[in-house]
Design a protein around this motif. Structure first.
Motif, PDB file in Angstrom:
ATOM      1  N   SER A   7       0.857  -1.186   0.000  1.00  0.00           N
ATOM      2  CA  SER A   7       0.000   0.000   0.000  1.00  0.00           C
ATOM      3  C   SER A   7       0.891   1.233   0.000  1.00  0.00           C
ATOM      4  CB  SER A   7      -0.922   0.002   1.227  1.00  0.00           C
ATOM      5  OG  SER A   7      -0.158   0.039   2.414  1.00  0.00           O
ATOM      6  N   GLY A   8       0.259   2.392  -0.222  1.00  0.00           N
ATOM      7  CA  GLY A   8       0.999   3.647  -0.146  1.00  0.00           C
ATOM      8  C   GLY A   8       1.348   4.283  -1.469  1.00  0.00           C
ATOM      9  N   GLY A   9       1.080   3.595  -2.559  1.00  0.00           N
ATOM     10  CA  GLY A   9       1.368   4.183  -3.860  1.00  0.00           C
ATOM     11  C   GLY A   9       0.450   5.355  -4.151  1.00  0.00           C
ATOM     12  N   GLY A  10       0.760   6.074  -5.215  1.00  0.00           N
ATOM     13  CA  GLY A  10      -0.070   7.216  -5.594  1.00  0.00           C
ATOM     14  C   GLY A  10       0.600   8.039  -6.673  1.00  0.00           C
ATOM     15  N   SER A  11       0.055   9.232  -6.897  1.00  0.00           N
ATOM     16  CA  SER A  11       0.583  10.138  -7.907  1.00  0.00           C
ATOM     17  C   SER A  11       1.188  11.354  -7.237  1.00  0.00           C
ATOM     18  CB  SER A  11      -0.540  10.563  -8.853  1.00  0.00           C
ATOM     19  OG  SER A  11      -1.059   9.469  -9.552  1.00  0.00           O
ATOM     20  N   VAL A  12       2.419  11.679  -7.623  1.00  0.00           N
ATOM     21  CA  VAL A  12       3.108  12.834  -7.070  1.00  0.00           C
ATOM     22  C   VAL A  12       3.837  13.551  -8.199  1.00  0.00           C
ATOM     23  CG1 VAL A  12       3.426  11.838  -4.774  1.00  0.00           C
ATOM     24  CG2 VAL A  12       5.187  11.524  -6.515  1.00  0.00           C
ATOM     25  N   GLN A  13       4.262  14.771  -7.925  1.00  0.00           N
ATOM     26  CA  GLN A  13       5.078  15.505  -8.877  1.00  0.00           C
ATOM     27  C   GLN A  13       6.553  15.224  -8.629  1.00  0.00           C
ATOM     28  OE1 GLN A  13       3.743  19.616  -8.441  1.00  0.00           O
ATOM     29  NE2 GLN A  13       2.363  19.321 -10.189  1.00  0.00           N
ATOM     30  N   THR A  14       7.350  15.525  -9.627  1.00  0.00           N
ATOM     31  CA  THR A  14       8.796  15.368  -9.494  1.00  0.00           C
ATOM     32  C   THR A  14       9.290  16.082  -8.236  1.00  0.00           C
ATOM     33  OG1 THR A  14       9.103  15.194 -11.888  1.00  0.00           O
ATOM     34  CG2 THR A  14      11.011  15.854 -10.575  1.00  0.00           C
ATOM     35  N   GLY A  15      10.124  15.347  -7.478  1.00  0.00           N
ATOM     36  CA  GLY A  15      10.653  15.900  -6.240  1.00  0.00           C
ATOM     37  C   GLY A  15       9.842  15.539  -5.009  1.00  0.00           C
ATOM     38  N   GLY A  16       8.677  14.958  -5.225  1.00  0.00           N
ATOM     39  CA  GLY A  16       7.807  14.585  -4.125  1.00  0.00           C
ATOM     40  C   GLY A  16       8.264  13.311  -3.426  1.00  0.00           C
ATOM     41  N   SER A  17       7.480  12.920  -2.422  1.00  0.00           N
ATOM     42  CA  SER A  17       7.811  11.747  -1.618  1.00  0.00           C
ATOM     43  C   SER A  17       6.602  10.843  -1.447  1.00  0.00           C
ATOM     44  CB  SER A  17       8.288  12.182  -0.224  1.00  0.00           C
ATOM     45  OG  SER A  17       9.463  12.950  -0.297  1.00  0.00           O
ATOM     46  N   LEU A  18       6.884   9.579  -1.270  1.00  0.00           N
ATOM     47  CA  LEU A  18       5.863   8.581  -0.931  1.00  0.00           C
ATOM     48  C   LEU A  18       6.486   7.576   0.023  1.00  0.00           C
ATOM     49  CD1 LEU A  18       4.215   7.771  -4.397  1.00  0.00           C
ATOM     50  CD2 LEU A  18       3.097   8.890  -2.463  1.00  0.00           C
ATOM     51  N   ARG A  19       5.631   6.954   0.829  1.00  0.00           N
ATOM     52  CA  ARG A  19       6.089   5.870   1.692  1.00  0.00           C
ATOM     53  C   ARG A  19       5.239   4.646   1.404  1.00  0.00           C
ATOM     54  NH1 ARG A  19       5.493   4.734   8.132  1.00  0.00           N
ATOM     55  NH2 ARG A  19       7.519   3.743   8.487  1.00  0.00           N
TER      56      ARG A  19
END
Length: 124
Positions: A7-19
């Motif tokens: 779990s934890g995926g998603g859409s972000v912009q360049t430079g962003g973070s996800l866990r």
């Protein structure tokens, strides 16, 4: 039966973070090599990072300094902290577990247990 659930995926912009998280309730993560793999359409899975039973970590060259793999053995959960994300990080991320305690590499064949994956999309 061993089940790995990411779990934890998603859409972000360049430079962003996800866990990302990988729950493995039927698995003793304290005794196994665990890893994260990245896959894009039409390509084979590529190892991103691994962690041995003793906590030793290894990373693929493209993510060194940006991603951090960790695990909580009390929760039987694996994590991947992803910082400074780039468009080329886009794809499906799968967690994997091996039958042995030490990660000898990041070859797909070394891992017998796999999750279904969680999608990460990084836009420019």
């Amino acid at each position: 039966q061993v089940e790995l659930v990411e779990s934890g995926g998603g859409s972000v912009q360049t430079g962003g973070s996800l866990r990302l998280s990988c729950a493995a309730p039927g698995l003793n993560t304290s005794r196994r090599c665990m890893a994260w793999f990245h896959q894009t359409p039409g390509k084979s899975r590529e190892g991103v990072a691994s962690v041995d039973s003793d906590g030793t970590t290894r990373y693929g060259d493209s993510v060194k300094g940006r991603f951090t793999i960790s695990k909580d053995n009390a929760k039987n959960t694996l994590y991947l902290q992803m910082n400074s994300l780039r468009p080329e990080d886009t794809g499906m991320y799968h967690c994997a577990a091996a039958s042995h305690a030490y990660c000898y590499g990041l070859a797909v064949a070394d891992f017998g247990y796999w999750g279904q994956g969680t999608q990460v999309t990084v836009s420019s």
